[in-house]
Design a protein around this motif. Structure first.
Motif, short mmCIF file in Angstrom:
data_model
loop_
_atom_site.label_atom_id
_atom_site.label_comp_id
_atom_site.label_asym_id
_atom_site.label_seq_id
_atom_site.Cartn_x
_atom_site.Cartn_y
_atom_site.Cartn_z
N ALA A 14 0.83 -1.20 0.00
CA ALA A 14 0.00 0.00 0.00
C ALA A 14 0.87 1.25 0.00
O ALA A 14 0.60 2.22 -0.70
N CYS A 15 1.94 1.20 0.77
CA CYS A 15 2.85 2.34 0.85
C CYS A 15 3.45 2.65 -0.51
O CYS A 15 3.47 3.79 -0.94
N ARG A 16 3.93 1.60 -1.17
CA ARG A 16 4.52 1.82 -2.49
C ARG A 16 3.51 2.44 -3.45
O ARG A 16 3.84 3.30 -4.26
N ALA A 17 2.26 1.96 -3.38
CA ALA A 17 1.22 2.48 -4.27
C ALA A 17 0.93 3.95 -3.96
O ALA A 17 0.75 4.77 -4.85
N MET A 18 0.93 4.28 -2.68
CA MET A 18 0.61 5.66 -2.30
C MET A 18 1.73 6.62 -2.63
O MET A 18 1.50 7.80 -2.88
N ARG A 19 2.95 6.12 -2.62
CA ARG A 19 4.11 6.98 -2.81
C ARG A 19 4.06 7.70 -4.15
O ARG A 19 4.73 8.71 -4.35
N ALA A 20 3.24 7.18 -5.07
CA ALA A 20 3.12 7.85 -6.37
C ALA A 20 2.69 9.30 -6.17
O ALA A 20 3.06 10.17 -6.96
N ASP A 21 1.93 9.56 -5.15
CA ASP A 21 1.48 10.92 -4.89
C ASP A 21 2.43 11.58 -3.90
O ASP A 21 2.50 11.19 -2.75
N PRO A 22 3.17 12.57 -4.32
CA PRO A 22 4.12 13.20 -3.41
C PRO A 22 3.44 14.12 -2.40
O PRO A 22 4.08 14.58 -1.47
N ASN A 23 2.16 14.37 -2.60
CA ASN A 23 1.49 15.33 -1.75
C ASN A 23 0.91 14.71 -0.48
O ASN A 23 -0.01 15.25 0.11
N VAL A 24 1.40 13.55 -0.13
CA VAL A 24 0.93 12.93 1.09
C VAL A 24 2.13 12.35 1.83
O VAL A 24 3.03 11.77 1.23
N ALA A 25 2.18 12.57 3.14
CA ALA A 25 3.24 11.99 3.96
C ALA A 25 2.77 10.65 4.48
O ALA A 25 1.57 10.44 4.69
#
Lengths: 232, 232
Positions: free
Chosen positions: A65-76
DNA sequence: CCGATCTTCATGACTTTTTCATGGTTTGTC
DNA sequence: GACAAACCATGAAAAAGTCATGAAGATCGG
């Protein structure tokens, strides 16, 4: 106005409840998800500035899930786990997490790490709900766009598309990035969606849609929003 | 090219030496400082992307130094200390540190935290999106090149080619290397592609394409980009 | 059921990329 | 110097891909 939106992802209901109480008490707006899949969906809908992500989850694990979310730089992303091993930490951080906290954690420390992580989120500082650019006024709350005297209603997808474009104003945003931001990570190839919606967007915001001024196409790459965006 | 510049701030020579060895081995460029005051000076001269800052130092303490450095958002700060108390962590993070590691630390974890922190540093991000060289301005974000008053749009292949050439400015880049960088590893022999695109590139960036000044051919080797490249 | 929204698809206009033939240039050998 | 072999620049055209558009079908909530 809240201090920011935080998404809590954990499969244990108890943890979610405690987190929600703690974070709400600290002034954050909170939503939660039980699985990685649900988290990815809420990432689009809830638009958190920060995600608290448990590593151990059934189904799609926290790391995926982390890897998938990392696509968006606007979220920590701050990852949580009971395994306080060095290997786990390295793995989590290299999966794209901004920080790592092991359970049980101290609440003040968690809050301090949240504050530190939020400082680094680029857009965050909560995106304004109304912006002006040229003769255009876009009201994300009311879901309308006004050009001169005429106001138009924006459909959800149109709104998401316009939001992402304005957040990355004056740069060429690739098809894939737009699609993934608006439709989700599995829709990176559906360029036709994009074209259909760009068309209807232009019909609403451009003076003459044949020669677009705000949403221009960046051949072979994607689209671009032009103009100095000012919050209003 | 190094993976980034790191400034190590600690009053114990031994720590500085170990750190320098470790970080240099990981591919970073390293400088160090013995005091907070010295660190602030080196921040200007050395321009590190990241600072490893010990809390316990004589004179200006680590926390004060951290607060002073935080004025510059283009540098990440990781604080180090032997005190692994909650209060110390919260204090450090709220002083503006991006992360906190307690000594003794594991080297892999430290390196992972460094990688994570560097991802968040705004500027660094390797290659700038706009460069100037001579009368040329190349905007990789907008995908245009401007010579004097005339701006030209660059196609994706043209842009990739120009990017690779400018990244290796003033050296002869072999055909094979260029082809593999732009078209992929299977295209090392398609020299014709290169010639076709070098031609259209020259048409866009050279004043008179017959006597190229920026993209010159390196007979029997490849091509070369000439000029002092400055980011802009 | 209705209307609004979203998805899917076919079309022609257009741009980029690939391919190729031509003629000129450089290199190395006799 | 003559010559062959490899290299280079150029222009043009074929192939492949992209774009805007309109319209038809699918989906969803009320």
């Amino acid at each position: 106005m809240s201090a920011g939106r935080i998404l809590v992802v954990d499969d244990e209901p108890q943890i979610r409840r405690i987190m929600r109480t703690t974070l709400t008490g600290a002034g954050y707006e909170v939503d939660d998800a039980k699985t990685g899949e649900e988290a990815l969906a809420k990432l689009r809908d809830f638009r958190p500035e920060l995600v608290l992500l448990d590593i151990n989850m059934p189904g799609m694990g926290g790391l995926a899930a982390c890897r998938a979310m990392r696509a968006d730089p606007n979220v920590a992303i701050i990852m949580l786990t009971v395994h306080n091993t060095e290997a786990a930490k390295v793995e989590a951080l290299d999966a794209g997490a901004d920080d790592f906290v092991s359970k049980p954690f101290s609440t003040p420390e968690l809050l301090a790490r949240i504050r530190a992580a939020l400082r680094r989120v680029p857009v965050s500082q909560s995106s304004p709900s109304r912006i002006r650019v040229g003769e255009l006024t876009i009201d994300f709350g009311a879901r309308t766009v006004t050009r001169g005297e005429t106001a138009s209603h924006l459909t959800p997808k149109e709104l998401d598309l316009l939001r992402y474009l304005t957040q990355h104003a004056n740069e060429a945003v690739p098809h894939r990035e737009l699609l993934q931001a608006v439709w989700g990570p599995d829709y990176g190839d559906q360029v036709d969606y994009l074209r259909a919606f760009i068309k209807s967007l232009r019909k609403k915001i451009e003076l003459n849609p044949d020669r677009p001024k705000y949403v221009t196409t960046e051949p072979w790459i994607g689209y671009r929003f032009n103009g100095a965006v000012e919050s209003s």
